[in-house]
Design an enzyme around this catalytic site. Structure first.
Site, short mmCIF file in Angstrom:
data_model
loop_
_atom_site.label_atom_id
_atom_site.label_comp_id
_atom_site.label_asym_id
_atom_site.label_seq_id
_atom_site.Cartn_x
_atom_site.Cartn_y
_atom_site.Cartn_z
N THR A 51 0.82 -1.20 -0.02
CA THR A 51 -0.02 -0.11 0.06
C THR A 51 0.93 1.39 -0.04
OG1 THR A 51 -1.53 -1.02 1.22
CG2 THR A 51 -1.91 1.16 1.19
N LYS A 110 -7.17 0.80 -3.24
CA LYS A 110 -6.77 0.33 -1.82
C LYS A 110 -6.82 1.17 -0.77
CE LYS A 110 -4.58 -2.35 1.00
NZ LYS A 110 -5.15 -3.28 2.10
N LYS A 162 -0.55 5.47 8.80
CA LYS A 162 0.33 5.95 7.41
C LYS A 162 -0.81 5.81 6.39
CE LYS A 162 1.76 2.58 5.21
NZ LYS A 162 1.37 1.66 3.79
#
Length: 288
Positions: free
Chosen positions: A94, A167, A236
């Site tokens: 990711t 995503k 994050k």
């Protein structure tokens, strides 16, 4: 097929085991080589650098924690781009849309973005959902490996960052569901209603989706360790969502609430809690 995987954390290690089970010739690399010991015993070859791993493979998969790690193994000294010949690179991590774009520009048709949905148990069971974007021929070349690690591959186009955008949107929606469920459970508990009773009604009527069923028990029991997905990685990802939203001029008010609760959970309970620990932050703020 000759396959390499770089990154042997909870997800990468499970993915590597399933690639081996499927009978592929596997080369592995990890910053801490000791994590590769069991895989080497099972038949994998340990490479000393990303470039060495890539040189031995038709396809190299990266499953790393963040942009910095992916940049290092791709563009750094002895990175993927130093391999000869260059092979197909499939990015399972990711990462930001900007890095996905940079990877695609540097590698052309030899790069496919393919982030995955699924926690470590899904990775172990080869039940990941894979979101792929890139050249059709490159995706087709990687499909036998996708079949070994996942239950379904969703192709979302030829522009690599599109897969990373899907995503990031998905992870935002997971966190939004946890936020909503955590707030509802705090309201229920503060008014003397059993959380389990609320959960049974909601998941037995309108909210029976896997995201509610998977995270509800942690919110009910307050068990946030061991982390299936550590809160710092969740933060994050939410920061990457914020970056994408800012670039596209899309207001996302709920995102700010989620980020604050993640920061609160990390600050109070440490880096080793699951991202669902925002439920504890919500409960603490409610005086529970």
């Amino acid at each position: 097929m000759r396959v390499a995987i770089l990154g042997l954390g909870n997800m990468g290690g499970a993915i590597a085991r399933n690639i081996l089970k499927a009978g592929h010739d596997l080369t592995v690399w990890n910053r801490s080589p000791d994590k590769a010991a069991a895989l080497v015993e099972g038949g994998a070859t340990l490479a000393t650098t990303p470039a060495e791993a890539a040189a031995q493979a038709e396809i190299v998969f990266t499953m790393l924690a963040d942009d910095r790690a992916v940049e290092a193994v791709t563009f750094g000294e002895d990175g993927l781009l130093a391999a000869d010949p260059l092979c197909l690179h499939v990015g399972l991590s990711t990462v930001s849309l900007a890095l996905a774009r940079r990877l695609a520009e540097a590698q052309g048709d030899r790069y496919v973005s393919a982030p995955v949905f699924g926690r470590p148990p899904a990775a172990e069971a080869a039940q990941l959902s894979i979101v792929a974007a890139g050249a059709p021929a490159s995706i087709a070349h990687a499909q036998p490996v996708f079949d070994a690690i996942g239950q379904k591959t969703f192709v979302v186009g030829e522009d690599a960052p599109a897969a990373n955008l899907v995503k990031l949107c998905g992870n935002f929606m997971i966190m939004s569901a946890i936020e909503a469920m955590g707030e509802a459970m705090a309201l229920a508990a503060k008014n003397g209603l059993d959380k389990q009773a609320l959960f049974d009604v909601l998941t037995g009527t309108l909210f029976g989706a896997p995201v509610y069923r998977n995270y509800g028990p942690a919110l009910i029991e307050g068990t946030y360790r061991p982390a299936g997905f550590p809160a710092p990685l969740g933060l994050k990802d939410m920061n990457l969502v914020a970056e994408a939203a800012t670039g596209a001029r899309v207001p996302m008010p709920l995102l700010g609430v989620i980020r604050d609760h993640l920061l609160q959970a990390i600050a109070r309970d440490g880096d080793d809690v699951d991202w669902s620990a925002i439920g504890k932050a919500i409960g603490d703020n409610a005086g529970l």
